[in-house]
Write a protein that holds these residues in place. Sequence first.
Motif, PDB file in Angstrom:
ATOM      1  N   ARG A 150      53.992  58.110  23.500  1.00 45.96           N
ATOM      2  CA  ARG A 150      53.372  58.358  22.152  1.00 45.96           C
ATOM      3  C   ARG A 150      53.938  59.705  21.630  1.00 45.96           C
ATOM      4  NH1 ARG A 150      47.217  56.788  23.647  1.00 45.96           N
ATOM      5  NH2 ARG A 150      47.223  54.498  23.190  1.00 45.96           N
ATOM      6  N   LEU A 151      54.134  60.538  22.377  1.00 42.68           N
ATOM      7  CA  LEU A 151      54.434  62.086  21.776  1.00 42.68           C
ATOM      8  C   LEU A 151      55.958  61.804  21.185  1.00 42.68           C
ATOM      9  CD1 LEU A 151      53.468  64.496  24.851  1.00 42.68           C
ATOM     10  CD2 LEU A 151      52.615  64.661  22.301  1.00 42.68           C
ATOM     11  N   GLY A 152      56.584  60.942  21.802  1.00 41.94           N
ATOM     12  CA  GLY A 152      58.031  60.748  21.294  1.00 41.94           C
ATOM     13  C   GLY A 152      58.864  61.110  22.523  1.00 41.94           C
ATOM     14  N   LYS A 195      42.566  53.782  22.674  1.00 46.03           N
ATOM     15  CA  LYS A 195      42.573  54.060  21.402  1.00 46.03           C
ATOM     16  C   LYS A 195      42.367  55.237  21.399  1.00 46.03           C
ATOM     17  CE  LYS A 195      39.554  52.632  17.574  1.00 46.03           C
ATOM     18  NZ  LYS A 195      38.284  52.305  16.905  1.00 46.03           N
ATOM     19  N   PRO A 196      43.277  56.092  20.968  1.00 49.98           N
ATOM     20  CA  PRO A 196      43.395  57.499  20.895  1.00 49.98           C
ATOM     21  C   PRO A 196      42.440  58.334  19.980  1.00 49.98           C
ATOM     22  CG  PRO A 196      45.497  56.828  20.036  1.00 49.98           C
ATOM     23  CD  PRO A 196      44.677  55.523  20.427  1.00 49.98           C
ATOM     24  N   SER A 197      42.209  59.308  20.006  1.00 48.23           N
ATOM     25  CA  SER A 197      41.420  60.314  19.111  1.00 48.23           C
ATOM     26  C   SER A 197      42.259  61.492  18.486  1.00 48.23           C
ATOM     27  CB  SER A 197      40.302  61.167  19.915  1.00 48.23           C
ATOM     28  OG  SER A 197      39.317  59.909  20.527  1.00 48.23           O
ATOM     29  N   CYS A 198      43.287  60.867  17.718  1.00 48.24           N
ATOM     30  CA  CYS A 198      44.479  62.008  17.398  1.00 48.24           C
ATOM     31  C   CYS A 198      43.835  63.101  16.433  1.00 48.24           C
ATOM     32  CB  CYS A 198      45.363  61.008  16.716  1.00 48.24           C
ATOM     33  SG  CYS A 198      46.039  59.997  17.659  1.00 48.24           S
ATOM     34  N   GLY A 199      42.732  62.541  15.591  1.00 52.72           N
ATOM     35  CA  GLY A 199      42.181  63.779  14.897  1.00 52.72           C
ATOM     36  C   GLY A 199      41.686  65.059  15.554  1.00 52.72           C
ATOM     37  N   SER A 202      44.698  68.543  20.160  1.00 52.42           N
ATOM     38  CA  SER A 202      45.546  69.763  19.830  1.00 52.42           C
ATOM     39  C   SER A 202      47.138  69.375  19.946  1.00 52.42           C
ATOM     40  CB  SER A 202      45.228  70.744  20.873  1.00 52.42           C
ATOM     41  OG  SER A 202      44.094  71.078  20.923  1.00 52.42           O
ATOM     42  N   LEU A 203      47.482  68.279  20.171  1.00 55.04           N
ATOM     43  CA  LEU A 203      48.964  68.091  20.257  1.00 55.04           C
ATOM     44  C   LEU A 203      49.415  67.211  18.919  1.00 55.04           C
ATOM     45  CD1 LEU A 203      49.238  67.045  23.990  1.00 55.04           C
ATOM     46  CD2 LEU A 203      50.389  69.025  23.002  1.00 55.04           C
ATOM     47  N   GLU A 204      48.437  67.219  17.892  1.00 57.86           N
ATOM     48  CA  GLU A 204      48.790  66.155  16.741  1.00 57.86           C
ATOM     49  C   GLU A 204      49.823  66.542  16.237  1.00 57.86           C
ATOM     50  OE1 GLU A 204      45.570  65.732  13.833  1.00 57.86           O
ATOM     51  OE2 GLU A 204      46.549  63.574  13.471  1.00 57.86           O
ATOM     52  N   LYS A 208      54.637  62.296  17.749  1.00 54.84           N
ATOM     53  CA  LYS A 208      55.033  61.100  16.989  1.00 54.84           C
ATOM     54  C   LYS A 208      54.023  60.300  16.813  1.00 54.84           C
ATOM     55  CE  LYS A 208      59.729  62.357  17.103  1.00 54.84           C
ATOM     56  NZ  LYS A 208      61.241  62.686  17.749  1.00 54.84           N
ATOM     57  N   LYS A 209      53.099  60.195  17.744  1.00 56.83           N
ATOM     58  CA  LYS A 209      51.963  59.141  17.677  1.00 56.83           C
ATOM     59  C   LYS A 209      52.750  57.705  17.407  1.00 56.83           C
ATOM     60  CE  LYS A 209      49.432  61.927  14.462  1.00 56.83           C
ATOM     61  NZ  LYS A 209      48.980  62.359  13.362  1.00 56.83           N
ATOM     62  N   LEU A 210      53.518  57.472  18.616  1.00 57.37           N
ATOM     63  CA  LEU A 210      54.217  56.248  18.880  1.00 57.37           C
ATOM     64  C   LEU A 210      53.118  55.480  19.562  1.00 57.37           C
ATOM     65  CD1 LEU A 210      57.733  57.315  19.487  1.00 57.37           C
ATOM     66  CD2 LEU A 210      56.751  56.662  17.259  1.00 57.37           C
TER      67      LEU A 210
HETATM   68  S1  SF4 Z   1      47.807  63.018  18.810  1.00 59.46           S
HETATM   69 FE1  SF4 Z   1      49.268  62.064  20.346  1.00 59.46          FE
HETATM   70  S2  SF4 Z   1      48.870  63.046  22.491  1.00 59.46           S
HETATM   71 FE2  SF4 Z   1      46.936  63.187  20.818  1.00 59.46          FE
HETATM   72  S3  SF4 Z   1      45.461  61.563  21.159  1.00 59.46           S
HETATM   73 FE3  SF4 Z   1      47.016  61.100  19.383  1.00 59.46          FE
HETATM   74  S4  SF4 Z   1      48.809  59.885  20.423  1.00 59.46           S
HETATM   75 FE4  SF4 Z   1      47.650  61.235  21.982  1.00 59.46          FE
END
Ligand code: SF4
Length: 212
Positions: A150-152, A195-199, A202-204, A208-210
Amino acid sequence: MKKLPAIYKTLLHIYGPQNWWPAQTPFEMMVGAILTQNTTWANVEKAINNFGKRLSPEFIASKDNDELAQIILPSGYYNQKALKLKALTQWYSKYDYDIKRARAQDSYLIRQELLAVKGIGYETADSILLYALNKPYFVVDTYTKRFLSRLGFNAPNKYEDLRLLIEANIPADINMYGEFHALIVRHAKCQCKKKPSCGVCSLESECKKLII
Ligand code: SF4
């Protein structure tokens, strides 16, 4: 995408040290690594608690498979896991159940020995190598693959390929290996879930949110 050591630092900053593996002794760690296959840690704890003060290689060697299966029942797959614990203990007897002797063995050779034990695959072997035997093998699991993809990070599918790629991108430090793996598991359970909590992650800004 940030480099892996920077990602490690961010996770460490968010969650603090995880101090894995949660176990009283190196042998309990090894047992936990087998019991945790295909179940939750809460069930592993119940199974380990059933041993009381008896959890030792000598005790496991003295029990027959059915008795052992009854003790570890909460961990699920207890008949198979009883066989695996017996096989692990049989392997450990080569070292007279002495962790110092096992730790003194060559890293590559002892990994090959563990991988030859019934029921021990790469993830279990590397967990034992890292957390009980203090050998520098990075533990890869499905959380690692999902998080890095997901990070890329171009994460290969094969366990060994991904392990080697991670190891090539971080310092060869067993403390960092142990913490980084534990932090990835923590992050995968808290934020980078199925089901990620991207919002709130801290790495948002780096990610790359793949998400597939
Ligand atoms: S921003 Fe990236 S690392 Fe963070 S929850 Fe979403 S997909 Fe995972």
